[in-house]
Enzyme design. Structure first.
Site, PDB file in Angstrom:
ATOM      1  N   GLY A  12     -15.294  15.025 -11.228  1.00 30.59           N
ATOM      2  CA  GLY A  12     -15.753  13.678 -10.875  1.00 30.59           C
ATOM      3  C   GLY A  12     -15.842  13.601  -9.353  1.00 30.59           C
ATOM      4  O   GLY A  12     -15.593  12.571  -8.747  1.00 30.59           O
ATOM      5  N   ALA A  13     -16.215  14.746  -8.748  1.00 30.61           N
ATOM      6  CA  ALA A  13     -16.134  14.898  -7.294  1.00 30.61           C
ATOM      7  C   ALA A  13     -17.034  13.940  -6.521  1.00 30.61           C
ATOM      8  O   ALA A  13     -16.794  13.686  -5.345  1.00 30.61           O
ATOM      9  CB  ALA A  13     -16.501  16.330  -6.922  1.00 30.61           C
ATOM     10  N   LEU A  17     -13.266   7.333  -6.803  1.00 32.22           N
ATOM     11  CA  LEU A  17     -11.851   7.705  -6.647  1.00 32.22           C
ATOM     12  C   LEU A  17     -11.724   8.989  -5.819  1.00 32.22           C
ATOM     13  O   LEU A  17     -10.896   9.083  -4.913  1.00 32.22           O
ATOM     14  CB  LEU A  17     -11.204   7.891  -8.031  1.00 32.22           C
ATOM     15  CG  LEU A  17      -9.740   8.331  -8.013  1.00 32.22           C
ATOM     16  CD1 LEU A  17      -8.843   7.229  -7.449  1.00 32.22           C
ATOM     17  CD2 LEU A  17      -9.260   8.703  -9.412  1.00 32.22           C
ATOM     18  N   LEU A 190       4.082   4.681  -7.984  1.00 23.33           N
ATOM     19  CA  LEU A 190       5.310   5.494  -7.992  1.00 23.33           C
ATOM     20  C   LEU A 190       5.385   6.416  -6.778  1.00 23.33           C
ATOM     21  O   LEU A 190       6.423   6.994  -6.499  1.00 23.33           O
ATOM     22  CB  LEU A 190       5.408   6.314  -9.287  1.00 23.33           C
ATOM     23  CG  LEU A 190       5.567   5.497 -10.569  1.00 23.33           C
ATOM     24  CD1 LEU A 190       5.575   6.418 -11.782  1.00 23.33           C
ATOM     25  CD2 LEU A 190       6.836   4.668 -10.530  1.00 23.33           C
ATOM     26  N   HIS A 250       1.444  -0.664 -12.697  1.00 24.36           N
ATOM     27  CA  HIS A 250       2.044  -0.683 -11.362  1.00 24.36           C
ATOM     28  C   HIS A 250       3.300  -1.567 -11.282  1.00 24.36           C
ATOM     29  O   HIS A 250       4.248  -1.249 -10.582  1.00 24.36           O
ATOM     30  CB  HIS A 250       1.037  -1.178 -10.323  1.00 24.36           C
ATOM     31  CG  HIS A 250      -0.189  -0.316 -10.197  1.00 24.36           C
ATOM     32  ND1 HIS A 250      -0.207   1.003 -10.557  1.00 24.36           N
ATOM     33  CD2 HIS A 250      -1.441  -0.586  -9.741  1.00 24.36           C
ATOM     34  CE1 HIS A 250      -1.416   1.506 -10.325  1.00 24.36           C
ATOM     35  NE2 HIS A 250      -2.170   0.550  -9.838  1.00 24.36           N
ATOM     36  N   ARG A 346       9.502  -5.265   0.411  1.00 25.29           N
ATOM     37  CA  ARG A 346       8.049  -5.429   0.545  1.00 25.29           C
ATOM     38  C   ARG A 346       7.411  -4.052   0.600  1.00 25.29           C
ATOM     39  O   ARG A 346       7.654  -3.268   1.512  1.00 25.29           O
ATOM     40  CB  ARG A 346       7.715  -6.242   1.791  1.00 25.29           C
ATOM     41  CG  ARG A 346       6.225  -6.560   1.868  1.00 25.29           C
ATOM     42  CD  ARG A 346       5.907  -7.622   2.896  1.00 25.29           C
ATOM     43  NE  ARG A 346       6.188  -7.147   4.235  1.00 25.29           N
ATOM     44  CZ  ARG A 346       6.841  -7.834   5.162  1.00 25.29           C
ATOM     45  NH1 ARG A 346       7.294  -9.036   4.916  1.00 25.29           N
ATOM     46  NH2 ARG A 346       7.038  -7.316   6.358  1.00 25.29           N
ATOM     47  N   MET A 355      17.231  -9.172   3.550  1.00 23.91           N
ATOM     48  CA  MET A 355      18.068 -10.057   2.755  1.00 23.91           C
ATOM     49  C   MET A 355      18.042 -11.413   3.409  1.00 23.91           C
ATOM     50  O   MET A 355      18.252 -11.532   4.619  1.00 23.91           O
ATOM     51  CB  MET A 355      19.507  -9.554   2.767  1.00 23.91           C
ATOM     52  CG  MET A 355      19.720  -8.346   1.928  1.00 23.91           C
ATOM     53  SD  MET A 355      21.485  -8.054   1.876  1.00 23.91           S
ATOM     54  CE  MET A 355      21.504  -6.443   1.151  1.00 23.91           C
ATOM     55  N   LEU A 375      15.194  -4.986   7.717  1.00 25.83           N
ATOM     56  CA  LEU A 375      14.841  -3.599   8.019  1.00 25.83           C
ATOM     57  C   LEU A 375      13.316  -3.469   7.914  1.00 25.83           C
ATOM     58  O   LEU A 375      12.767  -3.304   6.826  1.00 25.83           O
ATOM     59  CB  LEU A 375      15.518  -2.648   7.026  1.00 25.83           C
ATOM     60  CG  LEU A 375      15.103  -1.179   7.105  1.00 25.83           C
ATOM     61  CD1 LEU A 375      15.502  -0.566   8.433  1.00 25.83           C
ATOM     62  CD2 LEU A 375      15.732  -0.375   5.973  1.00 25.83           C
ATOM     63  N   SER A 376      12.672  -3.646   9.059  1.00 29.40           N
ATOM     64  CA  SER A 376      11.213  -3.506   9.084  1.00 29.40           C
ATOM     65  C   SER A 376      10.902  -2.076   9.497  1.00 29.40           C
ATOM     66  O   SER A 376      11.333  -1.631  10.564  1.00 29.40           O
ATOM     67  CB  SER A 376      10.592  -4.451  10.100  1.00 29.40           C
ATOM     68  OG  SER A 376      10.572  -5.724   9.569  1.00 29.40           O
TER      69      SER A 376
HETATM   70  C1  BG6 Z   1      -5.614   0.235  -8.597  1.00 34.02           C
HETATM   71  C2  BG6 Z   1      -6.296  -0.919  -9.273  1.00 34.02           C
HETATM   72  O1  BG6 Z   1      -4.906   0.986  -9.532  1.00 34.02           O
HETATM   73  O2  BG6 Z   1      -4.717  -0.249  -7.608  1.00 34.02           O
HETATM   74  C3  BG6 Z   1      -7.024  -1.770  -8.248  1.00 34.02           C
HETATM   75  O3  BG6 Z   1      -7.216  -0.431 -10.237  1.00 34.02           O
HETATM   76  C4  BG6 Z   1      -6.106  -2.174  -7.116  1.00 34.02           C
HETATM   77  O4  BG6 Z   1      -7.582  -2.923  -8.867  1.00 34.02           O
HETATM   78  C5  BG6 Z   1      -5.345  -0.972  -6.571  1.00 34.02           C
HETATM   79  O5  BG6 Z   1      -6.904  -2.753  -6.105  1.00 34.02           O
HETATM   80  C6  BG6 Z   1      -4.272  -1.410  -5.585  1.00 34.02           C
HETATM   81  O6  BG6 Z   1      -3.691  -0.300  -4.953  1.00 34.02           O
HETATM   82  P1  BG6 Z   1      -3.072  -0.430  -3.502  1.00 34.02           P
HETATM   83  O7  BG6 Z   1      -2.424   0.888  -3.259  1.00 34.02           O
HETATM   84  O8  BG6 Z   1      -4.206  -0.746  -2.568  1.00 34.02           O
HETATM   85  O9  BG6 Z   1      -2.099  -1.572  -3.565  1.00 34.02           O
END
Ligand code: BG6
Length: 460
Positions: A12-13, A17, A190, A250, A346, A355, A375-376
């Site tokens: 899918g080069a 993605l 992850l 996610h 975050r 905190m 902790l930034s």
């Molecule tokens: C992807 C989703 O898995 O993650 C997208 O398909 C989303 O809709 C993206 O925009 C968000 O990833 P990141 O790393 O930019 O937060």
């Protein structure tokens, strides 16, 4: 890296993605010395008829996005592209894959002189509908042939199916061809720095041990916001919606023992303007926003709502986890209204762990104020480059480390949690409420949060 050839094959080069994530991640690994030219070769495979140079032209601009790349970066780009070769063929014919195999073998033979081992990493930057046929073609035509410790590994990405049944079917089809130890299912969250830090934070610190339970924690909120819509991806998105796109994968740390989700603990939304995309039908009820409350039925978490929230076209871009503690009993300083203790991680933008706590307002008065222990990462780790999630995960794949990938049983558990709700949404028994782009989403979602016990803290 071990000695021997490493062939990375991006299937899918010419797709989005590959251009936006896979090749740039490979380039960054190359720049850091993880893909030595003496061992590595990269193959792009796709249906379009193109020359090597045409593929390189397509990806070049994504490797160093800055227009004013230094001569050093430009040199690295051209050296990296020297490692790339393109092969065209279809995703379901032996012919194309035999040709691919021949090209890989040719290069392996040159590199290894039949001594080193050959390693083949197939990265499927493709829609899941073709996974089964592509995996079959790889198995039939392109497996590693050296018998001295080489390997063949497959990297796939979500969406793994649309519900429990289709995901299980996909898992079985791939599982018949490859062992679990050869399959790397990417959930790029992850691979994010702060997600990887969670385990360390939780288990390497005494602070959390006695507090991490229903007696102290009131609610947990896991939030994903984007300040842009589904631009250009409406066709894909409308088939999936925000729960499948973000929440089911996610945002979900696989939680065992989740109770069935109740309709009254769900708010769905769709931003106005979403249907302007010609690929999205005018009747679409697909949610681009969802707040869903999960309830875990075990000794530690009974009664603590886990609030998962994700939305497109909101007022900001942010991903974070907020653990809100219960009120301090007694409130002797009358500071309750300033807010509760909160522990926040975050993930992006600007990684931080902080905190929220109440302290004495400096000065002569005995008054209180809510402040932060903060902790930034930018301040604390100046000059440290935080690797992109994809970089880390591709490197893990090469090293054979599967701990940050999604296992088949985890995937199944995640689908089990969401499938009944998704089916109710698909049948139209839950409606997406309209919201204006650039806002917090439907007001009903804030009301649901409040009902679940979440208290807005000062300044948030
Ligand atoms: C992807 C989703 O898995 O993650 C997208 O398909 C989303 O809709 C993206 O925009 C968000 O990833 P990141 O790393 O930019 O937060």
């Amino acid at each position: 890296l071990a000695s021997g050839s490493l062939s990375i094959i991006v299937l899918g080069a010419s797709g989005d993605l590959a251009k936006k994530k896979t090749f740039p991640a490979l380039f960054n690994l190359y720049r850091q010395g993880f893909l030595p030219p003496s061992e590595v070769h990269i193959f792009g495979y796709a249906r379009s008829k193109m020359t090597d140079d045409e593929l390189k032209d397509r990806i070049r601009g994504y490797l160093s996005p800055s227009k004013n790349a230094t001569p050093e970066v430009s040199k690295d780009v051209s050296n990296f592209l020297d490692l790339v070769k393109y092969v065209s063929g279809s995703y379901d014919s032996d012919e194309g894959f035999q040709l691919l195999d021949k090209e890989i073998y040719k290069y392996e033979y040159e590199m290894n002189r039949q001594e080193g081992m050959s390693r083949r990493l197939f990265y499927l930057a493709l829609p899941p509908s073709v996974y089964p046929s592509v995996c079959r073609m790889i198995k039939l035509n392109c497996m590693n042939k050296s018998d001295n410790g080489g390997w063949t590994r497959i990297v796939v990405e979500k969406p793994f199916g649309k519900d429990l049944e289709s995901a299980e079917q996909l898992s079985s089809q791939i599982g018949e061809l490859f062992n679990e130890s050869q399959i790397y299912r990417i959930d790029h969250y992850l691979g994010k720095e702060l997600v990887q830090n969670m385990l360390v934070m939780r288990f390497a610190n005494r602070f959390f041990l006695p507090l991490w339970n229903r007696d102290n924690i009131d609610n947990v909120q896991i939030v994903f916001r984007e300040d842009f819509g589904t631009e250009g991806r409406g066709g894909y998105f409308d088939q999936y919606g925000i729960i499948r796109d973000i929440i089911q994968n996610h945002l979900l740390q696989v939680l065992q023992a989740v109770n069935p989700i109740k309709d009254e603990e769900v708010v769905l939304g769709q931003y106005e303007g979403y249907k302007d995309d010609p690929m999205v039908p005018q009747t679409s009820n697909t949610p681009t926003f969802a707040t869903v409350i999960l309830r875990i039925h075990n000794e530690r978490w009974e009664g603590v709502p886990f609030i998962l929230k994700a939305g497109k076209a909101l007022n900001s871009r942010k991903a974070e986890i907020r653990v809100q503690f219960k009120d301090v009993p007694g409130d002797i300083f009358k500071c309750k209204k300033q807010g509760r203790n909160e522990f926040v991680m975050r993930l992006q933008p600007s990684e931080a762990i902080y905190m929220k706590l109440t302290v004495k307002q400096p000065g002569l008065e005995m008054s209180t104020v809510q402040s932060e222990l903060d902790l930034s990462y930018k301040q604390r780790y100046q000059g440290v480059v935080i690797p992109e999630a994809y970089e880390r995960l591709i490197l893990d794949t090469i090293r054979g480390d599967q701990q940050h990938f999604v296992r088949r049983d985890e995937l199944k558990a995640a689908w089990e949690i969401f499938t009944p709700l998704l089916h109710r949404i698909d049948r139209g028994s839950l409606k997406s409420l309209p919201y204006k782009a650039g806002t917090r989403g439907p007001a009903e979602a804030d009301a649901l949060l409040e009902k679940a016990g979440y208290t807005q803290t000062h300044g948030y």
